[in-house]
Design a protein around this motif. Structure first.
Motif, PDB file in Angstrom:
ATOM      1  N   ASP A 161       0.819  -1.216   0.000  1.00  0.00           N
ATOM      2  CA  ASP A 161       0.000   0.000   0.000  1.00  0.00           C
ATOM      3  C   ASP A 161       0.854   1.267   0.000  1.00  0.00           C
ATOM      4  N   GLY A 162       1.947   1.218  -0.770  1.00  0.00           N
ATOM      5  CA  GLY A 162       2.788   2.399  -0.925  1.00  0.00           C
ATOM      6  C   GLY A 162       3.904   2.550   0.089  1.00  0.00           C
ATOM      7  N   THR A 163       4.016   1.625   1.023  1.00  0.00           N
ATOM      8  CA  THR A 163       5.072   1.679   2.031  1.00  0.00           C
ATOM      9  C   THR A 163       5.991   0.477   1.891  1.00  0.00           C
ATOM     10  N   GLN A 164       7.298   0.737   1.821  1.00  0.00           N
ATOM     11  CA  GLN A 164       8.259  -0.354   1.743  1.00  0.00           C
ATOM     12  C   GLN A 164       8.431  -0.958   3.129  1.00  0.00           C
ATOM     13  N   VAL A 165       8.167  -2.256   3.252  1.00  0.00           N
ATOM     14  CA  VAL A 165       8.270  -2.924   4.557  1.00  0.00           C
ATOM     15  C   VAL A 165       9.198  -4.132   4.501  1.00  0.00           C
ATOM     16  N   ALA A 166       9.660  -4.491   3.315  1.00  0.00           N
ATOM     17  CA  ALA A 166      10.581  -5.615   3.163  1.00  0.00           C
ATOM     18  C   ALA A 166      11.505  -5.308   1.998  1.00  0.00           C
ATOM     19  N   PHE A 167      12.756  -5.751   2.101  1.00  0.00           N
ATOM     20  CA  PHE A 167      13.741  -5.423   1.078  1.00  0.00           C
ATOM     21  C   PHE A 167      14.274  -6.708   0.452  1.00  0.00           C
TER      22      PHE A 167
END
Length: 451
Positions: A161-167
């Motif tokens: 939803d537009g937020t980076q939470v995993a790389f």
């Protein structure tokens, strides 16, 4: 900000290699020198952008990961090298070789998550919705090299939803491995990267060897796997929207054409059914190693065992093209726990892991590929054998919208189980591929994707 060139990394890579080897040396003076190497790395020794900050950090970190023994050793080297820059940070390696998700969920339930941990590309939404994952947008802003030269599309799998939470720590291409000796013995031309599905079917038939009475198959031309990478590849190679608008869509004409490639190979006798292979206690990759399969589609993770066990000449080419090409994105993503009490150090360690220096410590084994376009061109990071062209080329068509959308429902595990079960029935001859696809759509859309 651009990552520094691969050429510029050579000096510090030699230093890092020397430091790792010294740590294992015996003798008083050697141990003292190793300790000095461990405690004196500075920003002058590296092109890693986080080195200066590393020297200012302190505290403890826990890092949990899965994988085989190759990965345990590789990441032990990553953490010990990182500690040479962050001399006041101690990293505890939590290696979980089996039942990784169960262990992670148990820790989450006990409010005892590690500071950093891996999550498969299909599990990010589920863990994020459980409140386990810290946002990484601020980390990317602080360490811009994390996304410089990154391959198009790989961040999407960790963006909710537009937020980076995993790389994405790495990825693996899906290619076709070839037993070159079998091609020569059969007088069959070795395919090139521009081959088609029709070429593939014909070659698989030509390489299949039967007993004199025709009752037994001695060598299969190829193999198939009832595994997500295979379905995603074959359906994607026909441009299928196999998951769309929140619903399973394997009954679409394009999806059926892709799945039909696998089904037809088994029906033609050019490939063993996955069930018949597992019933013997064997696996398709072992059949390739032992010379019972001439062509084998798989990821980069098989290369270490092929290098040590194959007693024949082998190579790899891109998967054959249908109406188009898609390479499934198979990856473990690095996450920082929302509950971490040392997020600054966790972010710094992530930055080191993804630096040229950090990646050089893990890419030598050839288990996976770097997510950076500049590093894909260097044999330091993408080494041989097999030939590198197939892996480099596949980065240009990596991932597809159906895979992303299905993963981000947070219900991939349930969906995958349904697909596996019904495709198994088709591959074992209990039903047709059309009937299996309809059953998958009906069950998934009535029990899993109901909203």
């Amino acid at each position: 900000m651009k990552k520094k060139s691969v050429k510029a990394t050579l000096a510090f890579l030699m230093t890092a290699t020397m430091a790792v080897s010294l740590v294992g040396c015996g003798g008083g003076s050697g141990e003292e020198e190793a300790e000095e190497q461990k405690t004196t790395k500075t920003a002058e020794d590296t092109n890693w952008e986080g080195a200066e900050k590393a020297a200012e950090l302190s505290g403890d970190l826990t890092y949990m990961h899965s994988g085989d023994d190759y990965e345990r050793e590789m990441y032990a080297n990553v953490f010990s090298t990182y500690e040479q820059y962050a001399t006041n940070v101690k990293v505890e390696q939590m290696y979980v070789p089996s039942d990784y998700d169960t262990k992670l969920q148990t820790l989450a339930a006990g409010d005892d998550l590690p500071d950093l941990f891996w999550v498969g590309e299909s599990g990010v939404r589920r863990y994020n919705d459980s409140g386990m994952l810290s946002e990484l947008d601020s980390v990317i802003e602080e360490y811009p090299d994390l996304t410089a030269d990154i391959i198009d599309g790989v961040l999407d799998f960790g963006n909710i939803d537009g937020t980076q939470v995993a790389f994405p720590k790495d990825w693996t291409s899906y290619v076709m491995y070839l037993n070159l000796d079998m091609f020569e013995e059969a007088g069959v031309d070795v395919p090139t990267n521009d081959w088609t599905v029709e070429d593939y079917k014909e070659i698989a038939a030509d390489l299949t060897q039967k007993s004199e009475d025709g009752e037994r198959t001695l060598v299969y031309g190829t193999a198939i796997n009832n595994y997500r990478a295979d379905w995603i590849n074959w359906m994607g190679n026909y441009g299928a929207d196999w998951f769309a608008d929140g619903k399973s869509n394997l009954s679409s004409a394009e999806a059926l054409e892709g799945l039909g490639v696998m089904y037809d190979l088994v029906q033609a006798g050019s490939a063993p059914s996955p069930g018949s292979v597992s019933a013997t206690g064997d696996s398709e990759d072992r059949l390739f190693i032992t010379g019972q399969v001439a062509m084998y589609p798989s990821g980069r993770w098989v290369i270490p065992s092929f290098r040590t066990e194959c007693d024949f000449e082998w190579d790899a080419v891109e998967m054959p093209q249908g109406t188009t090409r898609t390479c499934p994105f198979i990856c473990s993503m690095v996450c920082i726990a929302e509950t971490s009490e040392n997020k600054d150090a966790a972010a710094n360690l992530l930055s080191f892991q993804m630096s040229d220096e950090g990646l050089a410590l893990v890419m030598e084994s050839a288990l996976s590929l770097p997510v950076y376009t500049d590093l894909m061109e260097s044999e330091t990071y993408v080494n041989t054998p097999p030939s590198t062209d197939a892996f480099i080329n596949s980065a240009s068509y990596l991932g597809n919208e159906s895979q992303i959308e299905a993963c981000q429902t947070g219900k991939w595990a349930e969906y995958s189980d349904i697909i596996t079960a019904h495709l198994s029935d088709a591959f074992e001859g209990k039903t047709t591929i059309e009937e299996a696809a309809k059953e998958i759509d009906d069950q998934a859309n009535s029990t899993v994707f109901t909203e």
